[in-house]
Write a protein that holds these residues in place. Structure first.
Motif, PDB file in Angstrom:
ATOM      1  N   GLY A 231      17.243 -10.693  27.999  1.00 24.58           N
ATOM      2  CA  GLY A 231      18.622 -11.120  28.231  1.00 24.58           C
ATOM      3  C   GLY A 231      18.782 -12.626  28.219  1.00 24.58           C
TER       4      GLY A 231
ATOM      5  N   PRO B 212      22.035  -7.738  32.567  1.00 20.81           N
ATOM      6  CA  PRO B 212      22.740  -8.999  32.810  1.00 20.81           C
ATOM      7  C   PRO B 212      21.906  -9.955  33.654  1.00 20.81           C
ATOM      8  CG  PRO B 212      24.207  -7.136  33.134  1.00 20.81           C
ATOM      9  CD  PRO B 212      22.827  -6.567  32.985  1.00 20.81           C
TER      10      PRO B 212
ATOM     11  N   SER C 285      29.302 -17.697  28.213  1.00 19.08           N
ATOM     12  CA  SER C 285      28.264 -16.890  28.858  1.00 19.08           C
ATOM     13  C   SER C 285      27.470 -17.672  29.902  1.00 19.08           C
ATOM     14  CB  SER C 285      27.298 -16.352  27.794  1.00 19.08           C
ATOM     15  OG  SER C 285      26.625 -17.431  27.166  1.00 19.08           O
TER      16      SER C 285
END
Length: 300
Positions: A93, A68, A244
Motif C-alpha cells: 500500500g 489502507p 492521498s
C-alpha cells in the motif's frame, strides 16, 4: 509460489487475480464479507478468518498486505502472533516510508522479513501489469522474484529492488509527487485551451494529436484523452480534488532535504485550493485591493 493477499479491495483483488493467472496459488482474506465473496468468485482461496488464512499457507509463509495506510499497524498486530521466523510480510500500500522503516525493524526483531513495495498501476494493473518499487533485504526480495515478475508488465521490466527497507515506499512517494505535477500541468494547459472560445477547440482531438509523436505523449495523456472523450465538458464533476497524502510527504521531504520543488508543491496547494467553496483568503484579497486602490468589490 503460494501466498496470502490480505485486503481484497479493488486493487488487492486485481493483484491476486493476476497472480492466479500467472500460476501462483493465492489465499485471500478481507474483514468484509462482500469482498471475500467477490474474491472467491474470481478463484481466490478464501477462509473465514485471518487465522485460518495464515494457517493454510506452507512455511516459510508469504503475506502480501494491500490495506489502507491507517490500518497497516493494526493489521500487523493481528498478523504477528500467527507468523514464525523466516516468514515474509509485503506491504504493497501507500505507507509513509518512515513508518515502513520502523515496521521493518519491528518485524526483524521477531525474525520476520518486511518488504515495502510501492505499487502503481491502479485499475489497469490487472491487464497491463503493475510498476513495483521494492525496498527490503536483497535476499528476501530475491526469493519473491517470481511474484514480482508476474505482477509487473513483464518479467524483465517495470519492477526492481530500489534499496533497503523504506526505499520502496520512498520511491513511490516521489513517484506520486511527480504525478501531481504532471496532472496539474495537463489540467492547466487544457483549461487555457478551453477558455480560448474563439477557436472552438475540440480538446479531445488535441489530446489525441499529442498522443503520437509529441514530447508530452504519455499514458497519463492517454487517460486524459479518454476522459475528454467520455465527458468533453466535465459535466457533473465537482471541482474538488482529493490527495492521498503522498504529495504532502514529498513536499515535507523536499523541505527536510533543502531541495527546491516548486512544481510539486504548487500542484499540492492547488488541490487544497480546489476544496475552498467559500475562500476567506480571496475575499480578503478583494478587500485589500479596494482599500489601497479603490478597486471595485464584486458582491457575493
Amino acid at each position: 509460489m503460494e501466498l496470502a493477499m490480505i485486503g481484497l479491495g479493488r486493487m488487492g483483488a486485481n493483484m491476486a487475480e493476476r497472480l492466479l493467472r500467472g500460476g501462483h496459488q493465492v489465499h485471500g482474506f478481507d474483514p468484509g464479507a462482500p469482498a471475500r465473496e467477490q474474491a472467491a468468485s474470481r478463484g481466490i482461496l478464501i477462509a473465514p478468518t485471518l487465522e485460518a488464512t495464515i494457517a493454510a499457507l506452507p512455511s516459510p509463509r508469504v503475506v502480501w498486505m494491500m490495506v489502507p495506510a491507517d490500518v497497516v499497524d493494526s493489521t500487523l498486530d493481528s498478523l504477528l502472533p500467527l507468523l514464525a521466523p523466516g516468514d515474509t510480510v509485503i506491504d504493497g500500500g501507500n505507507s509513509n516510508y518512515k513508518l515502513s522503516q520502523r515496521r521493518g525493524e519491528r518485524l526483524a526483531q521477531a525474525g520476520l522479513h518486511y518488504v515495502d513495495c510501492g505499487t502503481s498501476g491502479g485499475v489497469w494493473g490487472l491487464a497491463e501489469g503493475y510498476s513495483l518499487m521494492i525496498g527490503g533485504e536483497a535476499a528476501a526480495v530475491e526469493v519473491l522474484t517470481p511474484i514480482f515478475q508476474t505482477l509487473a508488465p513483464a518479467a524483465d521490466r517495470g519492477w526492481g529492488r530500489v534499496g533497503p527497507g523504506g526505499a520502496g515506499h520512498f520511491t513511490k512517494m516521489i513517484h506520486n509527487g511527480i504525478e501531481y505535477g504532471m496532472m496539474q500541468a495537463f489540467a492547466e494547459g487544457f483549461a487555457i485551451m478551453q477558455r480560448k472560445q474563439e477557436f472552438g477547440m475540440d480538446l479531445q482531438q488535441v489530446a489525441d494529436i499529442w498522443r503520437d509523436g509529441s514530447v508530452v505523449r504519455s499514458w497519463l495523456l492517454d487517460l486524459t484523452a479518454d476522459a475528454l472523450r467520455k465527458n468533453p465538458g466535465m459535466a457533473g464533476i465537482a471541482p474538488y480534488v482529493e490527495d492521498s497524502g503522498e504529495g504532502r510527504w514529498t513536499v515535507a521531504e523536499a523541505i527536510d532535504l533543502n531541495v527546491s520543488a516548486p512544481v510539486i508543491t504548487m500542484s499540492l496547494l492547488e488541490r487544497l485550493r480546489s476544496r475552498e467553496d467559500d475562500s476567506f483568503a480571496d475575499k480578503l484579497l478583494a478587500a485589500m485591493r479596494n482599500e489601497f486602490g479603490g478597486h471595485k468589490i464584486k458582491q457575493g
